[in-house]
Design a protein around this motif. Sequence first.
Motif, PDB file in Angstrom:
ATOM      1  N   ILE A  20      82.330 -16.665 -47.286  1.00  0.00           N
ATOM      2  CA  ILE A  20      82.789 -17.477 -48.411  1.00  0.00           C
ATOM      3  C   ILE A  20      81.677 -18.471 -48.757  1.00  0.00           C
ATOM      4  N   HIS A  21      81.368 -18.587 -50.038  1.00  0.00           N
ATOM      5  CA  HIS A  21      80.357 -19.545 -50.487  1.00  0.00           C
ATOM      6  C   HIS A  21      80.672 -19.960 -51.905  1.00  0.00           C
ATOM      7  N   SER A  22      80.125 -21.095 -52.305  1.00  0.00           N
ATOM      8  CA  SER A  22      80.321 -21.541 -53.680  1.00  0.00           C
ATOM      9  C   SER A  22      79.003 -21.839 -54.391  1.00  0.00           C
ATOM     10  N   SER A  23      77.900 -21.870 -53.659  1.00  0.00           N
ATOM     11  CA  SER A  23      76.613 -22.148 -54.290  1.00  0.00           C
ATOM     12  C   SER A  23      75.833 -20.846 -54.507  1.00  0.00           C
ATOM     13  N   ARG A  24      74.952 -20.859 -55.474  1.00  0.00           N
ATOM     14  CA  ARG A  24      74.154 -19.669 -55.784  1.00  0.00           C
ATOM     15  C   ARG A  24      73.134 -19.342 -54.699  1.00  0.00           C
ATOM     16  N   ASP A  25      72.703 -20.340 -53.946  1.00  0.00           N
ATOM     17  CA  ASP A  25      71.697 -20.101 -52.915  1.00  0.00           C
ATOM     18  C   ASP A  25      72.318 -19.842 -51.536  1.00  0.00           C
ATOM     19  N   PHE A  26      73.625 -19.723 -51.454  1.00  0.00           N
ATOM     20  CA  PHE A  26      74.361 -19.407 -50.225  1.00  0.00           C
ATOM     21  C   PHE A  26      74.188 -20.452 -49.125  1.00  0.00           C
ATOM     22  N   SER A  27      73.768 -21.652 -49.466  1.00  0.00           N
ATOM     23  CA  SER A  27      73.528 -22.680 -48.447  1.00  0.00           C
ATOM     24  C   SER A  27      74.818 -23.180 -47.802  1.00  0.00           C
ATOM     25  N   ASP A  28      75.947 -22.961 -48.445  1.00  0.00           N
ATOM     26  CA  ASP A  28      77.223 -23.415 -47.888  1.00  0.00           C
ATOM     27  C   ASP A  28      78.061 -22.245 -47.343  1.00  0.00           C
ATOM     28  N   MET A  29      77.389 -21.157 -46.975  1.00  0.00           N
ATOM     29  CA  MET A  29      78.063 -19.944 -46.506  1.00  0.00           C
ATOM     30  C   MET A  29      78.892 -20.209 -45.257  1.00  0.00           C
ATOM     31  N   VAL A  30      80.113 -19.698 -45.255  1.00  0.00           N
ATOM     32  CA  VAL A  30      80.993 -19.747 -44.089  1.00  0.00           C
ATOM     33  C   VAL A  30      81.380 -18.312 -43.761  1.00  0.00           C
ATOM     34  N   TYR A  31      81.188 -17.937 -42.510  1.00  0.00           N
ATOM     35  CA  TYR A  31      81.519 -16.590 -42.043  1.00  0.00           C
ATOM     36  C   TYR A  31      82.808 -16.682 -41.228  1.00  0.00           C
ATOM     37  N   ILE A  32      83.786 -15.832 -41.553  1.00  0.00           N
ATOM     38  CA  ILE A  32      85.091 -15.872 -40.891  1.00  0.00           C
ATOM     39  C   ILE A  32      85.482 -14.473 -40.444  1.00  0.00           C
ATOM     40  N   ASP A  33      85.917 -14.359 -39.182  1.00  0.00           N
ATOM     41  CA  ASP A  33      86.529 -13.141 -38.645  1.00  0.00           C
ATOM     42  C   ASP A  33      87.978 -13.470 -38.311  1.00  0.00           C
ATOM     43  N   ASN A  34      88.901 -12.693 -38.833  1.00  0.00           N
ATOM     44  CA  ASN A  34      90.316 -12.866 -38.500  1.00  0.00           C
ATOM     45  C   ASN A  34      90.821 -11.635 -37.756  1.00  0.00           C
ATOM     46  N   TYR A  35      91.516 -11.866 -36.662  1.00  0.00           N
ATOM     47  CA  TYR A  35      92.192 -10.821 -35.901  1.00  0.00           C
ATOM     48  C   TYR A  35      93.681 -11.015 -36.154  1.00  0.00           C
ATOM     49  N   ILE A  36      94.330  -9.975 -36.701  1.00  0.00           N
ATOM     50  CA  ILE A  36      95.705 -10.104 -37.187  1.00  0.00           C
ATOM     51  C   ILE A  36      96.593  -9.100 -36.469  1.00  0.00           C
ATOM     52  N   PHE A  37      97.738  -9.573 -35.999  1.00  0.00           N
ATOM     53  CA  PHE A  37      98.722  -8.704 -35.369  1.00  0.00           C
ATOM     54  C   PHE A  37     100.074  -8.985 -36.007  1.00  0.00           C
ATOM     55  N   ASN A  38     100.710  -7.952 -36.532  1.00  0.00           N
ATOM     56  CA  ASN A  38     101.983  -8.078 -37.247  1.00  0.00           C
ATOM     57  C   ASN A  38     101.934  -9.172 -38.315  1.00  0.00           C
ATOM     58  N   LYS A  39     100.853  -9.166 -39.083  1.00  0.00           N
ATOM     59  CA  LYS A  39     100.641 -10.041 -40.230  1.00  0.00           C
ATOM     60  C   LYS A  39     100.417 -11.504 -39.871  1.00  0.00           C
ATOM     61  N   ASP A  40     100.208 -11.830 -38.600  1.00  0.00           N
ATOM     62  CA  ASP A  40      99.910 -13.185 -38.168  1.00  0.00           C
ATOM     63  C   ASP A  40      98.509 -13.240 -37.574  1.00  0.00           C
ATOM     64  N   VAL A  41      97.698 -14.181 -38.027  1.00  0.00           N
ATOM     65  CA  VAL A  41      96.370 -14.381 -37.448  1.00  0.00           C
ATOM     66  C   VAL A  41      96.563 -14.954 -36.053  1.00  0.00           C
ATOM     67  N   TYR A  42      96.021 -14.265 -35.048  1.00  0.00           N
ATOM     68  CA  TYR A  42      96.159 -14.783 -33.691  1.00  0.00           C
ATOM     69  C   TYR A  42      94.837 -15.259 -33.115  1.00  0.00           C
ATOM     70  N   ILE A  43      93.705 -14.810 -33.660  1.00  0.00           N
ATOM     71  CA  ILE A  43      92.387 -15.320 -33.283  1.00  0.00           C
ATOM     72  C   ILE A  43      91.538 -15.396 -34.550  1.00  0.00           C
ATOM     73  N   GLN A  44      90.729 -16.444 -34.623  1.00  0.00           N
ATOM     74  CA  GLN A  44      89.811 -16.558 -35.751  1.00  0.00           C
ATOM     75  C   GLN A  44      88.473 -17.100 -35.258  1.00  0.00           C
ATOM     76  N   PHE A  45      87.396 -16.500 -35.771  1.00  0.00           N
ATOM     77  CA  PHE A  45      86.063 -17.076 -35.597  1.00  0.00           C
ATOM     78  C   PHE A  45      85.652 -17.640 -36.937  1.00  0.00           C
ATOM     79  N   ASN A  46      85.252 -18.903 -36.952  1.00  0.00           N
ATOM     80  CA  ASN A  46      84.786 -19.564 -38.158  1.00  0.00           C
ATOM     81  C   ASN A  46      83.406 -20.126 -37.844  1.00  0.00           C
ATOM     82  N   SER A  47      82.411 -19.802 -38.661  1.00  0.00           N
ATOM     83  CA  SER A  47      81.045 -20.220 -38.362  1.00  0.00           C
ATOM     84  C   SER A  47      80.863 -21.733 -38.406  1.00  0.00           C
TER      85      SER A  47
END
Length: 74
Positions: A12-39
């Motif tokens: 996810i980013h909002s700037s053209r140069d990607f300087s505010d980039m956030v990387y997210i991994d979601n692990y979902i079980f039965n439609k509920d996020v149970y683990i998340q990695f957020n950069s």
Amino acid sequence: NGYYYSFWSRCIHSSRDFSDMVYIDNYIFNKDVYIQFNSTVGEFVGYTEHGVYNAERFNNDTANLQQERAAVET
């Protein structure tokens, strides 16, 4: 009558140069996020009892954790 597991990665980013980039991994079980990695946090966070247990395991695996932290650059 079954179980539902999914995983998604997102940058996810909002700037053209990607300087505010956030990387997210979601692990979902039965439609509920149970683990998340957020950069911006820099480690895995668990949201359920099972997720907290596995987040601790993932955070103790330094090679995998470094790989996740570096993913925002790729």
